[in-house]
Design an enzyme around this catalytic site. Structure first.
Site, PDB file in Angstrom:
ATOM      1  N   ASP A 103       0.869  -1.180   0.000  1.00 48.21           N
ATOM      2  CA  ASP A 103       0.000   0.000   0.000  1.00 48.21           C
ATOM      3  C   ASP A 103       0.904   1.228   0.000  1.00 48.21           C
ATOM      4  OD1 ASP A 103      -1.856  -2.022   0.462  1.00 48.21           O
ATOM      5  OD2 ASP A 103      -2.998  -0.871   1.934  1.00 48.21           O
ATOM      6  N   LYS A 167      -7.138   3.419  -2.442  1.00 48.93           N
ATOM      7  CA  LYS A 167      -7.375   3.389  -0.995  1.00 48.93           C
ATOM      8  C   LYS A 167      -7.588   4.815  -0.508  1.00 48.93           C
ATOM      9  CE  LYS A 167      -4.911   2.114   3.282  1.00 48.93           C
ATOM     10  NZ  LYS A 167      -3.735   1.381   3.816  1.00 48.93           N
ATOM     11  N   LYS A 196     -10.572   0.381  -1.556  1.00 49.65           N
ATOM     12  CA  LYS A 196     -10.379   0.042  -0.143  1.00 49.65           C
ATOM     13  C   LYS A 196     -10.791   1.225   0.724  1.00 49.65           C
ATOM     14  CE  LYS A 196      -6.929  -1.045   3.408  1.00 49.65           C
ATOM     15  NZ  LYS A 196      -5.545  -1.475   3.706  1.00 49.65           N
TER      16      LYS A 196
END
Length: 235
Positions: A103, A167, A196
């Site tokens: 990430d 995300k 996400k």
């Protein structure tokens, strides 16, 4: 969405748990004891991944090896304004140690300076590096700093440069996952990448709501387990 309860929602609860990236150890003062406990809890409950800082990646990868729970590192965390070479080396070392999720925080300085070519090139380099290990990347765009127009610009950069997830937040900035932002990103990009929900996930019901909307992953800390225990849930 109504509050979850047993036994009628058990199947959906299991589905939600399987989509939670467990970030209980993603805190500055994490101890080795907490790190080990976090891995054990993730294995017990069947979370999607354990999210950690890169220094912890090798340990988590070894601890989770052979399980369905992924070892996930946060790269360029939490501000994103690292040198690209630093981010790439950080990810490379983690991937070499067996980590299987990355990430990465978007370079916010370059984004707000409207140097979108730089931001996209960095994402592309990270995606290509991770792909060499059979790993996908999530691009953290820090929605709390962005207007809706900027969220869509950042999302398009993710899509165009090989990120497999968008995300929302690190959880260390001003933003949190919201129904508005998840809906915005799903409507614009949901047929191209996964989304996400991350930042301020206060309960299992929060995570479930985002999953029900179409988010493929949600962040979550120990408050999720606290709620499961109060509900009488047994993994």
């Amino acid at each position: 969405m109504k509050l979850l309860s047993l036994p009628q929602d058990e199947a959906f609860i299991k589905e939600v748990i399987s989509k939670i990236d467990y970030s209980n150890a993603l805190i500055p003062n994490c101890t080795q004891e907490l790190l080990a406990k976090t891995c054990d809890e993730a294995l017990l409950y069947g979370f999607a991944a354990v999210a950690v800082f890169p220094i912890m990646g090798a340990y988590v990868a070894q601890r989770l090896k052979g399980s369905k729970v992924h070892a996930q590192v946060a790269v360029g965390f939490p501000m994103g304004n690292h040198m690209t070479a630093t981010k790439l080396k950080e990810a490379e070392l983690a991937l070499e140690s067996g980590v299987n999720e990355v990430d990465m925080v978007m370079n916010l300085h370059k984004f707000f300076s409207e140097d979108y070519a730089f931001v996209g090139n960095e994402v592309r380099q990270m995606a290509d590096l991770a792909a060499g290990y059979g790993v996908d990347i999530k691009l953290i765009i820090e929605t709390g700093y962005l207007t809706d127009e900027q969220k869509l610009t950042a999302g398009q950069i993710a899509v165009d440069n090989g990120a497999k997830f968008i995300k929302t937040c690190t959880g260390f900035g001003p933003g949190r996952a919201t129904v508005h932002d998840i809906g915005l990103l799903l409507n614009a990009f949901g047929d191209k990448v996964k989304i996400k929900a991350s930042g301020g996930i206060a309960s299992l019901d929060d995570a479930a709501g985002f999953v029900a909307m179409g988010a493929s992953r949600s962040a979550g800390r120990h408050n999720i387990i606290d709620q499961l225990e109060k509900m009488g849930y047994r993994p």
